[in-house]
Design a protein around this motif. Structure first.
Motif, short mmCIF file in Angstrom:
data_model
loop_
_atom_site.label_atom_id
_atom_site.label_comp_id
_atom_site.label_asym_id
_atom_site.label_seq_id
_atom_site.Cartn_x
_atom_site.Cartn_y
_atom_site.Cartn_z
N ARG A 48 5.37 64.42 -23.33
CA ARG A 48 4.61 65.66 -23.46
C ARG A 48 3.14 65.33 -23.21
N ILE A 49 2.37 66.34 -22.88
CA ILE A 49 1.00 66.11 -22.41
C ILE A 49 0.00 66.37 -23.52
N PRO A 50 -0.73 65.36 -23.98
CA PRO A 50 -1.77 65.60 -24.99
C PRO A 50 -2.90 66.46 -24.42
N LYS A 51 -3.49 67.28 -25.27
CA LYS A 51 -4.65 68.05 -24.84
C LYS A 51 -5.82 67.11 -24.59
N LEU A 52 -6.70 67.51 -23.68
CA LEU A 52 -7.79 66.63 -23.25
C LEU A 52 -8.66 66.15 -24.40
N ASP A 53 -8.91 67.02 -25.37
CA ASP A 53 -9.80 66.65 -26.48
C ASP A 53 -9.03 66.09 -27.67
N LYS A 54 -7.73 65.83 -27.49
CA LYS A 54 -6.91 65.32 -28.59
C LYS A 54 -6.26 63.97 -28.25
N ILE A 55 -6.73 63.32 -27.20
CA ILE A 55 -6.12 62.06 -26.78
C ILE A 55 -6.22 61.01 -27.88
N GLU A 98 -6.67 61.48 -31.15
CA GLU A 98 -5.83 61.84 -32.29
C GLU A 98 -4.36 61.56 -32.00
N GLU A 99 -3.92 61.89 -30.80
CA GLU A 99 -2.53 61.64 -30.41
C GLU A 99 -2.23 60.14 -30.40
N PHE A 100 -3.21 59.35 -29.94
CA PHE A 100 -3.02 57.91 -29.90
C PHE A 100 -2.86 57.35 -31.30
N LYS A 101 -3.66 57.81 -32.22
CA LYS A 101 -3.54 57.34 -33.61
C LYS A 101 -2.17 57.66 -34.18
N MET A 102 -1.70 58.88 -33.93
CA MET A 102 -0.38 59.27 -34.42
C MET A 102 0.71 58.43 -33.75
N TYR A 103 0.52 58.15 -32.46
CA TYR A 103 1.51 57.34 -31.73
C TYR A 103 1.62 55.94 -32.34
N THR A 104 0.49 55.34 -32.70
CA THR A 104 0.53 53.98 -33.24
C THR A 104 1.29 53.91 -34.57
N ASN A 105 1.35 55.03 -35.28
CA ASN A 105 2.08 55.04 -36.56
C ASN A 105 3.58 54.96 -36.37
N ASN A 106 4.07 55.37 -35.19
CA ASN A 106 5.51 55.43 -34.99
C ASN A 106 5.97 54.75 -33.70
N CYS A 107 5.09 53.94 -33.10
CA CYS A 107 5.46 53.34 -31.82
C CYS A 107 6.38 52.14 -32.02
N GLU A 108 6.87 51.61 -30.88
CA GLU A 108 7.87 50.55 -30.93
C GLU A 108 7.27 49.17 -31.19
N PHE A 109 5.94 49.09 -31.32
CA PHE A 109 5.30 47.78 -31.44
C PHE A 109 4.99 47.45 -32.89
N SER A 110 5.29 46.24 -33.27
CA SER A 110 5.08 45.83 -34.67
C SER A 110 3.65 45.39 -34.93
N THR A 111 2.92 45.01 -33.88
CA THR A 111 1.53 44.57 -34.05
C THR A 111 0.63 45.26 -33.04
N LEU A 112 -0.66 45.33 -33.36
CA LEU A 112 -1.63 45.90 -32.42
C LEU A 112 -1.76 45.03 -31.17
N GLU A 113 -1.56 43.74 -31.33
CA GLU A 113 -1.63 42.85 -30.17
C GLU A 113 -0.54 43.20 -29.15
N ASP A 114 0.67 43.46 -29.64
CA ASP A 114 1.76 43.85 -28.72
C ASP A 114 1.45 45.18 -28.04
N LEU A 115 0.88 46.11 -28.79
CA LEU A 115 0.50 47.40 -28.21
C LEU A 115 -0.55 47.20 -27.12
N CYS A 116 -1.54 46.34 -27.38
CA CYS A 116 -2.59 46.09 -26.39
C CYS A 116 -2.01 45.43 -25.13
N LYS A 117 -1.05 44.55 -25.30
CA LYS A 117 -0.41 43.93 -24.14
C LYS A 117 0.32 44.97 -23.30
#
Length: 686
Positions: free
Chosen positions: A267-274, A276-295
């Motif tokens: 789904r497409i995040p609103k331009l001014d909510k990228i 906020e959407e990213f923060k919410m995504y990190t709470n439920n994403c498939e990566f266990s660490t921020l380093e893996d997310l950055c990779k």
């Protein structure tokens, strides 16, 4: 938290150092911001004002310094403090050059506000920036040579201040005095009790100072300890930023994060909510660490920048990226990111990757030729990854495109051919792309179309010569109007001005004329003795046959397609499901176009009893009646501004559709009035 008012000299004086952490963006103020600061300084001094407030600087005290020097990490205000340092540097250097005048002490500026003279190594500098900015600022302070070709806002802004000081709008003494009048609020945080991330977000809540990608970088890196910050920034984040070219880095990174999230979330995040959407995504994403997310971000950023900068090691892909750029296919990037990732995982091979990209190009191009609105494309590509069957990868994508209908349709060969033959190609933005593709298809020695201009074989002039009138026949005006800008009458030449309005035979025989042309586009032309409607139509048919090979329609075995059709979960209803007559169809077509043009985010769904228009949910529904359209608007009746008194309160009356507002469209002249109400409901969901 300790907040104190101070002037710039007090803020910088003493044995102290301000450090810009790696999670902060690089120095980004442009000349415009420097102009405003300079104007304020000149205005303040000429009007003998007592001071001027330039903003706040928020920092955290660092307690791990082995010396007596105080160190502070700046979390907000780095742009203004860096700009003030550049101004002081320019003043110091100009005073040094004219030191015989002794109007101000350049050494005092150097040793009190730019450096800590009793310290060594990096500790001797009042301000430490990050990465390349750090080296450039130190070079300016130490008067070291700097590469003239280096592109840096630090250098350009330093030069701006130096030039203004040289112009002597104020004396050196006045400038020095005016800088001392600049006031800040120095906010110092306690690391043990204050929450820097929360304070940072509140300071930047308007989104005016920092881009969405800036906020994301701060969010990712600010929560790490110093070692992790430096490791991830140096080895992952900074290399990712450097993939995006300097001039448009912020804009492109904002787009990348939006497309990355679209690909992940379907789904497409609103331009001014990228952010906020990213923060919410990190709470439920498939990566266990921020380093893996950055990779993961870095990997997708490589795919992304290869596409937007038309680069890489694969020539076939680079050529396709150029086509994507011609067609402005940014809406397809989320899906293209996905298939590049699957290619790297060996779920598809190179030929399959190329064929999928070509299929996407054909889809966009054919729809363009057939004048199908583009505002649904972003949603189509955002969700396309959900249709992939990894065990039947290519067929699942082909089936998806074939089974789309109505406004998502992939025009078949018949529709595409019919449209291309009569399309005004000449006035299309992509006309060069079309002619270049037709010329260079299967050509081992492709031409550069930029070396040629477009030639109308039958000329554009309204005053056709008698030779042309005779050749085109008694209906020459109709023939010219109908076929002038179509594919059958257009070609390429290096002699456009020489050909001008000449007759066909003259264009054929002249120096550099069609007979001497080696272009494939002219292979049919050179065989002709005349140019008329019949020949234009024949040539158009030949070129369209080639176009069908370039921009192909997906082919899939019937038994495979049937399987996907049976599994297809698309809605059961379409435009033919409703009982239109001539009047209601005309009304619907006009209103439908106006609603769909509100935004590319609008989705239309055909329901059993009505047609729904949605953003997050329905904002308007259309019911087809005998001689009119009934429109339900999803608002409370008391919320509507009804200037024309056309709305009816249907609260609790039980109508098909959503909302408490009802109105009707019976006359095409009333479309604007109806749209005024629908737009209110649309805006309410934004």
């Amino acid at each position: 938290m300790d907040a104190r008012k101070a002037n710039i000299y007090k803020f910088l004086s003493g044995d102290k150092q301000y450090i810009i952490p790696v999670y902060q963006r690089i120095y980004s103020w442009e000349i415009e911001e420097c102009k405003r600061l300079w104007f304020d300084i000149v205005d303040m001094q000429k009007k003998n004002k007592n001071g001027h407030f330039v903003g706040s600087i928020v920092s955290i005290t660092e307690n791990d310094s082995p010396s007596d020097m105080s160190k502070f990490t700046i979390i907000d205000g780095q742009q203004r403090i860096t700009t003030l340092m550049l101004l002081l540097l320019a003043l110091r250097d100009y005073a040094f050059i004219h030191r015989e005048e002794k109007s101000i002490n350049w050494k005092k500026i150097n040793n009190s506000f730019l450096k800590n003279p009793d310290e060594d190594d990096d500790s001797q500098y009042k301000l430490l920036l990050t990465e390349t900015d750090k080296d450039i600022l130190i070079s300016l302070i130490e008067k070291r040579p700097i590469d003239e070709n280096l592109n840096s806002r630090l250098i350009s802004n330093y030069n701006y201040f130096f030039s203004n000081i040289k112009n002597m709008d104020l004396s050196l003494q006045d400038i020095y005095e005016a800088i001392g009048k600049l006031q800040i609020v120095n906010i110092n945080l306690d690391r043990t009790s204050d929450e820097p991330q929360v304070i940072f977000e509140s300071l930047n809540s308007t989104g005016k100072e920092l881009s969405e990608s800036d906020l994301i970088r701060n969010f990712v890196l600010m929560g790490l300890d110093n070692k992790q910050q430096k490791d991830i920034y140096k080895n992952i984040w900074r290399p990712m930023e450097q993939l995006f070219r300097y001039e448009k880095q912020t804009l492109l990174m904002d787009r990348f994060f939006r497309d990355y999230l679209t690909m992940k979330l379907a789904r497409i995040p609103k331009l001014d909510k990228i952010y906020e959407e990213f923060k919410m995504y990190t709470n439920n994403c498939e990566f266990s660490t921020l380093e893996d997310l950055c990779k993961d971000l870095y990997m997708y950023a490589r795919y992304y920048t290869n596409m937007i900068f038309e680069q890489g090691t694969n020539k076939n892909l680079i050529n396709l990226y150029k086509e994507i750029k011609y067609l402005k296919m940014e809406v397809a990037f989320p899906f293209l990111l996905k298939i590049h990732y699957d290619f790297e995982r060996n779920l598809i091979n190179e030929d399959e990757l190329v064929s999928i990209i070509k299929l996407c190009i054909s889809y966009v191009f054919r729809r363009n030729i057939c004048d199908i609105p583009t505002n649904s494309l972003n949603k189509t590509f955002a969700t396309l990854k959900n249709e992939i069957n990894v065990d039947d990868y290519i067929n699942s994508i082909k089936a998806f495109f074939i089974l789309k209908d109505d406004y998502k349709i992939f025009p078949n060969d018949e529709k595409f051919s019919s449209a291309l033959k009569v399309k005004d190609i000449y006035h299309m933005r992509i006309r060069n792309y079309i002619l270049s593709s037709l010329e260079n298809f299967n050509n081992k020695a492709p031409i550069n179309i930029e070396n040629y201009t477009i030639e109308h074989i039958m000329p554009q002039t309204k005053n056709l010569s008698n030779v042309w009138k005779k050749e085109l026949g008694k209906n020459y005006e109709t023939v010219q109007k109908k076929y002038l800008h179509t594919i059958g009458n257009l070609t390429l030449t290096a002699y456009n001005s020489e050909m001008s309005n000449k007759s066909f035979s003259e264009k054929m025989e002249m120096n550099g004329g069609f007979k001497e042309s080696a272009l494939r586009l002219n292979s049919y032309v050179v065989k002709q003795n005349e140019w008329n409607e019949k020949i234009i139509k024949e040539r158009a048919s030949i070129l369209v046959e080639k176009a069908l090979l370039i921009w192909k329609y997906p082919i899939i075995e019937r038994n495979i397609l049937v399987k996907y059709k049976n599994d297809d979960k698309q809605q059961m209803y379409g435009i033919d499901s409703y009982d239109f007559n001539k009047t209601t169809k005309m009304l619907f077509d006009k209103l439908n176009m106006r609603i769909m043009n509100l935004s590319s985010e609008v989705r239309r769904e055909f329901k059993k009893l009505y047609i729904a228009y949605k953003l997050d949910t329905n904002f308007a529904d259309i019911v087809v009646q005998k001689n009119r359209l009934r429109i339900s608007v999803n608002m409370k009746f008391n919320e509507v501004i009804d200037e024309y008194n056309i709305c009816k309160d249907v609260t609790n009356l039980g109508r098909w559709g959503n909302g408490d507002v009802e109105l009707f469209l019976e006359d095409i002249c009333d479309v604007d009035k109806v749209m005024d109400i629908i737009r209110q409901s649309f805006n309410k969901q934004l």
